[in-house]
Design an enzyme around this catalytic site. Structure first.
Site, PDB file in Angstrom:
ATOM      1  N   THR A 151       0.843  -1.193   0.000  1.00 35.28           N
ATOM      2  CA  THR A 151       0.000   0.000   0.000  1.00 35.28           C
ATOM      3  C   THR A 151       0.877   1.242   0.000  1.00 35.28           C
ATOM      4  O   THR A 151       0.654   2.187  -0.777  1.00 35.28           O
ATOM      5  CB  THR A 151      -0.937   0.019   1.220  1.00 35.28           C
ATOM      6  OG1 THR A 151      -1.730  -1.166   1.233  1.00 35.28           O
ATOM      7  CG2 THR A 151      -1.850   1.234   1.183  1.00 35.28           C
ATOM      8  N   ASP A 165      -6.864 -13.181   6.988  1.00 38.72           N
ATOM      9  CA  ASP A 165      -6.269 -11.929   7.458  1.00 38.72           C
ATOM     10  C   ASP A 165      -6.346 -11.856   8.989  1.00 38.72           C
ATOM     11  O   ASP A 165      -7.347 -12.245   9.592  1.00 38.72           O
ATOM     12  CB  ASP A 165      -7.023 -10.750   6.838  1.00 38.72           C
ATOM     13  CG  ASP A 165      -6.189  -9.489   6.754  1.00 38.72           C
ATOM     14  OD1 ASP A 165      -5.259  -9.346   7.577  1.00 38.72           O
ATOM     15  OD2 ASP A 165      -6.466  -8.652   5.882  1.00 38.72           O
ATOM     16  N   ILE A 166      -5.286 -11.350   9.605  1.00 39.27           N
ATOM     17  CA  ILE A 166      -5.242 -11.186  11.059  1.00 39.27           C
ATOM     18  C   ILE A 166      -5.127  -9.706  11.423  1.00 39.27           C
ATOM     19  O   ILE A 166      -5.967  -9.159  12.141  1.00 39.27           O
ATOM     20  CB  ILE A 166      -4.056 -11.966  11.675  1.00 39.27           C
ATOM     21  CG1 ILE A 166      -4.161 -13.459  11.316  1.00 39.27           C
ATOM     22  CG2 ILE A 166      -4.034 -11.766  13.188  1.00 39.27           C
ATOM     23  CD1 ILE A 166      -5.426 -14.134  11.803  1.00 39.27           C
ATOM     24  N   LYS A 186     -14.679  -0.064  17.132  1.00 37.22           N
ATOM     25  CA  LYS A 186     -14.955   0.056  18.568  1.00 37.22           C
ATOM     26  C   LYS A 186     -14.743   1.502  19.015  1.00 37.22           C
ATOM     27  O   LYS A 186     -15.531   2.045  19.804  1.00 37.22           O
ATOM     28  CB  LYS A 186     -14.046  -0.881  19.355  1.00 37.22           C
ATOM     29  CG  LYS A 186     -14.149  -0.665  20.870  1.00 37.22           C
ATOM     30  CD  LYS A 186     -13.249  -1.616  21.648  1.00 37.22           C
ATOM     31  CE  LYS A 186     -13.351  -1.313  23.151  1.00 37.22           C
ATOM     32  NZ  LYS A 186     -12.588  -2.290  23.968  1.00 37.22           N
ATOM     33  N   ARG A 190     -41.087  -3.076  -0.760  1.00 34.41           N
ATOM     34  CA  ARG A 190     -42.303  -2.330  -0.397  1.00 34.41           C
ATOM     35  C   ARG A 190     -43.029  -3.006   0.756  1.00 34.41           C
ATOM     36  O   ARG A 190     -43.528  -2.348   1.658  1.00 34.41           O
ATOM     37  CB  ARG A 190     -43.241  -2.212  -1.602  1.00 34.41           C
ATOM     38  CG  ARG A 190     -42.781  -1.216  -2.644  1.00 34.41           C
ATOM     39  CD  ARG A 190     -43.936  -0.769  -3.507  1.00 34.41           C
ATOM     40  NE  ARG A 190     -44.643  -1.893  -4.113  1.00 34.41           N
ATOM     41  CZ  ARG A 190     -45.900  -1.852  -4.521  1.00 34.41           C
ATOM     42  NH1 ARG A 190     -46.609  -0.748  -4.376  1.00 34.41           N
ATOM     43  NH2 ARG A 190     -46.467  -2.909  -5.074  1.00 34.41           N
ATOM     44  N   HIS A 202     -47.341 -18.776  -7.597  1.00 35.79           N
ATOM     45  CA  HIS A 202     -47.354 -19.037  -6.155  1.00 35.79           C
ATOM     46  C   HIS A 202     -46.377 -20.151  -5.782  1.00 35.79           C
ATOM     47  O   HIS A 202     -46.707 -21.074  -5.038  1.00 35.79           O
ATOM     48  CB  HIS A 202     -48.764 -19.370  -5.686  1.00 35.79           C
ATOM     49  CG  HIS A 202     -49.725 -18.237  -5.903  1.00 35.79           C
ATOM     50  ND1 HIS A 202     -49.614 -17.026  -5.259  1.00 35.79           N
ATOM     51  CD2 HIS A 202     -50.801 -18.116  -6.718  1.00 35.79           C
ATOM     52  CE1 HIS A 202     -50.577 -16.221  -5.648  1.00 35.79           C
ATOM     53  NE2 HIS A 202     -51.314 -16.850  -6.540  1.00 35.79           N
ATOM     54  N   ASP A 235     -54.872 -47.455  -5.226  1.00 30.29           N
ATOM     55  CA  ASP A 235     -55.975 -46.631  -5.726  1.00 30.29           C
ATOM     56  C   ASP A 235     -55.490 -45.373  -6.452  1.00 30.29           C
ATOM     57  O   ASP A 235     -56.100 -44.932  -7.431  1.00 30.29           O
ATOM     58  CB  ASP A 235     -56.936 -46.261  -4.594  1.00 30.29           C
ATOM     59  CG  ASP A 235     -56.234 -45.695  -3.369  1.00 30.29           C
ATOM     60  OD1 ASP A 235     -54.996 -45.556  -3.387  1.00 30.29           O
ATOM     61  OD2 ASP A 235     -56.944 -45.400  -2.370  1.00 30.29           O
TER      62      ASP A 235
END
Length: 552
Positions: A43, A131-132, A143, A220, A280, A505
């Site tokens: 970075t 990741d830690i 926090k 909605r 439905h 049946d």
């Protein structure tokens, strides 16, 4: 007693991101506003490459990154600066005592664990993407949102620069960003915990199964107007209906999503071009294309609509292939709530977009049916492997012929189609088929006799005897008919039953209606009576040994 600061100017920022989208522009904007940037490894290198001054974390901690980057920011000089409560003088005194500077902003996102797992990476590669330091920074900042703003999403970088220019983040902004940050780490931890449980638990079922749901949109209302509802998505799930793109029409409703999901489940049970029509959450039409069709998906729709043109009015249609212009022309004059498909040809999209009240929903890239299903019950959740025809008895080569002559190739094709299709209606389900299309469906009944009667009744009173395009394009389809004008679609059809016949049946109702062949699981205490009835009637019957209840 301390008071909470409403607006805190941004003077110092900790930036450590894996996803570097927009990073250069963010760094340039922060630097132009006089913000000091502290950053890590890659970075920091990208910030420097953008021509922006940056202080590397190692310069702050006096300790280099070690263990291949596993330890970078885990240091009191970093986390004291993140966790110091600016509302508490004692905290600020301790920072001064130890020569630690506070941070006002933390920008962080995490290693791509979910993406790494999805790529088919090895276990070792997946573990390395747990990741830690990142989650620790994010949680610490969230926090301490009373003193620090935490941003985890590159889409919010414009908000950072606006806030910096306007004197800092308000308390309301910091609280909202903290909520997003905790959701970010919760989703990440859920993905890791679920993966670990799946791979390292020895039990029949993983000890942990989690969903981290994030709000996608408010609806909605729910099934009924008095029920508030919303759509949430799970970042760990395969992309599905929830991630589909609305190409045309008004916003999807709760019931639209339920029906569209049921329609996709039915249509994507087939590898051949297939279309399902749902009302439905139950299919009122289901078919695969004829082998010689000029336009396969249009042919599948024509046959699916002909199953029950009456019920198709106001239904939801799913196709497992892109919608063609020919299919669009068949759909356009039928009142339809939603058409969902992997895509729409430009002509099809133009034809259907002329209809104001139809919704066109395009499935996301990488769409697949979920392999695991969760069903909420009071006080808990039921979890099961999705029924995708993985049972040994779903292979017709393993079916047992117990009555009549072996099915010829055409009849066997219809039996195979019926067996795949009977998974879609809610149990108890009886599905009649001809020409690889449903012609009558009995579903959701509390006994199999009623399902048999309903399947026959719907086959012989709904739709038309012809399945030509003219009938399909008529709005609302044909009316119920009776007497001499009634079609006789049950005669010569085949039937599939999602579970065994408890008595003979139910089978007799199908036989009397002219059904020529039946496929069913078997397993009843009275299988011998059912098989004897089939032999007396002279019809073909196969047992699969597999059941396909669907309770929805």
């Amino acid at each position: 007693m301390t008071t909470t600061l409403d607006q805190i100017p941004v003077k110092r920022a900790l930036v450590s991101v894996y996803d570097k989208t927009g990073l250069a522009e963010l760094a340039q904007g922060l630097s132009s506003a006089g913000v000091e940037i502290v950053s890590t490894g890659s970075t920091a290198a990208m910030v420097q490459a953008a021509g922006v001054p940056v202080t590397e974390v190692a310069q702050v901690t006096g300790f280099p990154e070690v263990l291949g980057g596993r330890v970078k920011t885990l240091h009191p000089f970093i986390h004291s600066g993140v966790l110091a409560d600016k509302n508490q003088p004692a905290h600020m005194d301790q920072l001064a005592e130890h020569n630690i500077e506070a941070f006002d902003l933390v920008v962080a996102n995490l290693y791509p664990f979910v993406e790494t797992v999805a790529s088919g990476a090895t276990q070792a590669e997946a573990i390395e993407q747990i990741d830690i330091g990142g989650p620790t920074m994010v949680r610490a900042s969230a926090k301490n949102h009373g003193s620090v703003a935490i941003v985890t999403n590159p889409d919010a970088y414009h908000e950072i620069l606006t806030a910096v220019a306007n004197g800092g983040f308000s308390l309301g902004q910091r609280r909202r960003l903290a909520v997003e940050a905790f959701a970010h780490t919760a989703s990440y931890d859920t993905a890791v915990a679920t993966w670990m449980a799946e791979h390292f638990d020895d039990a029949d079922h993983p000890s942990y199964a989690g969903h981290a749901l994030q709000l996608q949109e408010s609806l909605r209302y729910g099934e009924n107007p008095h029920q508030p509802a919303a759509l949430y998505t799970a970042g760990t799930s395969a992309p599905g209906i929830a991630q589909a793109s609305l190409l045309h029409g008004k916003a999807m409703s709760f019931n639209n999503y339920v029906d569209a999901d049921a329609a996709v489940r039915a249509a994507f049970a087939f590898t051949e071009p297939a279309v399902a029509v749902i009302k439905h959450a139950n299919p009122c039409g289901l078919a695969v294309a004829s082998h010689d069709a000029d336009d396969a998906i249009a042919d599948a729709h024509r046959k699916a609509h002909a199953t029950d043109p009456v019920s198709a009015f106001g239904g939801v249609i799913a196709a497992n292939r892109p919608v063609s212009a020919a299919m669009a022309n068949q759909v356009k004059d039928i009142f339809t709530e939603v058409v969902v498909a992997p895509g729409f040809s430009p002509e099809a999209r133009e034809i259907l977009s002329a209809k104001k009240n139809i919704r066109l929903l395009q499935l996301p890239d990488g769409f697949d049916l979920d392999t695991t299903e969760f069903k909420q019950i009071s006080g808990g959740m039921l979890v099961q492997e999705t029924d995708i025809y993985q049972a040994p008895g779903d292979n017709p080569e393993q079916w047992e012929l117990v009555a009549g002559e072996p099915a010829d190739p055409a009849v066997m094709q219809d039996l195979v189609f019926a067996w795949q299709a009977v998974r879609a209606p809610k149990s108890n389900a009886i599905l009649l088929a001809a020409d690889r299309a449903a012609v009558g469906i009995g579903m959701g009944q509390v006994n199999r006799l009623d399902s048999c009667r309903l399947a026959i009744e719907r086959a012989n009173t709904l739709g038309t005897a012809s399945t030509g395009a003219q009938e399909v394009s008529a709005p609302g389809g044909a009316e119920n008919v009776s007497g001499d004008d009634a079609p006789d679609r049950a005669t010569g059809s085949v039937a599939a039953s999602d579970a065994f016949f408890p008595f003979a049946d139910g089978l007799q109702i199908l036989v009397d209606a002219g059904v020529r062949a039946v496929v069913q699981p078997g397993g009843s205490m009275r299988d011998d009576d059912v098989i004897a009835a089939a032999n007396v009637a002279g019809i073909t019957m196969y047992l699969t040994g597999a059941r396909h209840f669907y309770h929805g």
